[in-house]
Design an enzyme around this catalytic site. Sequence first.
Site: not given
Length: 684
Positions: A471-472, A475, A478
């Site tokens: 998940h992290e 980011h 991104h």
Amino acid sequence: MTTSSRSLLDGPSLDHGLPDYRAIAVEDYLPAFVEAFAEQRAEIDAIATDPSEPTFENTITAWEASGRLLGQVSRTFFTVSSADATEAIQNIDEELAPLMSEHADAIELDGRLYTRVQRLYEQRADLRLSDEERYLLERRRTQLIRAGAALDETAKARLTALNTRLSVLTTTFEKNLLADTNDLAVVFDSADELAGLTDGEISAAAQAAAERGMPGRYVIALTLFTGHPRLASLRSPESRRRLLAASRARGSRPGENDNRPVLLEIVRLRAERAELLGYPSHAAYVTADQTAGSPGAVESLLRRLAVPASRNAIREEQALRTAAGDDDAASRIDAADWAFYTEKVRAATLDIDTAALRPWFEAERVLRDGVFYAATRLYGITFAERPDLPAYHPGARVFEVLDEDGSHLGLFILDLYTRDTKRGGAWMNSIASQSELRGTTPIVVNNLNVAPPAPGTPTLLTLDEVTTLFHEFGHALHGLFAHVTFPSFAGTSVFRDFVEFPSQVNEMWMFRPEILSNYARHIDTDEPLPDDVLARLEASGTFNQGFATSEYLAAAWLDLAWHSLSAADADAVDDVAAFEARALADIGLDDPAVPPRYSSTYFAHVFSGGYSAGYYSYIWSEVLDADTVEWFDENGGLDRGNGDRFRERVLGVGGSKDPLAAYRDFRGRDALIDPLLARRGLRG
């Protein structure tokens, strides 16, 4: 000014823009901030007093180019203040908070700057701007109006006072929470009380106690959220109850770390500020500039999901009661026992013991052969560890990220382990962001709070921790893939209720067979995770989702309830626990066996972080995420062409266009909610 402070101001001296933290003394941060504030104020003043007619270049571009030094100093400091907050750093953070607020207000409330931007906005059709430039002009105007630039001087003065006080309060909330979390770490006298944990976990607890000056005892530190990973394994009901009670007590005990008066004042001042700016509540103010548009849209989604989620949680609890029948459990399941009996039900019905899976999830292999490998397969990027580049803490590791053609893309820093100076939870932040205007490349950080193993033993992750790592890193991608001109649009600088979307999408790869088989190998035998186990994991997608969805929705609802109060209603609230109880009863999520993922006094996301009236963002973004997973499935899954499309049309554009327009460009239509309902077992 000292040599180290000069080093901080002069900029990074290491490769690719990484600050040399070794050359920075703690006492030099504040002087560096003071100089950086003054520099940007002078830059803004030059824009505001420019006698020439406003143009995009002399107003908007000049504004974007300003504050380079402040951005550099800020990102350098706030990376440390969240991940290695020593007492000295915390003191600086407290002193700095009102200064940062005052500086932002001095710019955003400058009527001269607002007049220039407004004139450009009125002429925008004739300015021959690119799409990114036009969108930046619109966003800057919106930013100034929402900040209060159009208010009269009396209102501006009150707004500045509110912002300054709120900056102090949110910093106090975080400081109190960190102190109380450390203070409430649970101390056990005997290893017998930890029965059910692995030898490595018990050894790590002994090591933690020794480091706190309690040799011969055992310490389990608390995580940010209400539940705790160890609740699923601890056999002793009393040990489980002690652990959950400590978690839920944070910030709610009388004394210097009591967050109740802090959060009540935050709520009141946010409500007053919203009304000053023309909104009925803080939630109305926040959502007006998000994809949701209004608190009503958020409430509608949460209520729609709460009914089936609560219904499913009740069914799950009935199954847990059956599983607890031989253990003299009470007539209903206690919140402290939910995770423990859930694992029993999972093992009985799905033949899955998640604790027994940990030997297949060795951290280094998950990182390199899972997270990195998936990114290479999908996007063509590669990773090279740079031990020659020191980060802000010895436990943080630096990797250089290379694009498919071998060119430098950015730096990625992983800070995996928990420590007393690190705030709870997991997050991504940037030390540098990409911008063609400034000629900078990204440096992104992923922080987790994995318990360190005993010395000389490998780090074995839980299934949840594997999910968090994927998940992290979503980011991080991104931030790494940003390809924009203006720094305001770089990477994760998007609407709050869109920012979780790319990270949630990245979770999809952890269970894909071609990825899982590459990283999920037994630490001792190197055997892959058996195919039948993977099949059962995939089949268990909706298992315990009643609980998981309910605890999340309860927290999101508390956030919305606090921030939907008018100023008058907020003034009337004086009992935090009573308010929580009423709010949860209102949406039907007041099951004592399923407490909110965060209760108010340790709800850092909304009372010290950037998610106030925005915690709904996770489920809001998951609508897009589930719809995107369906698109990948329909178009060949882990395919370079798919990766390029997602990178170019979603990740790379950052905040340079309306996020829902970016999604439609990628997907070809708006997202549908049906994939989310199916994923969480909420249909029917």
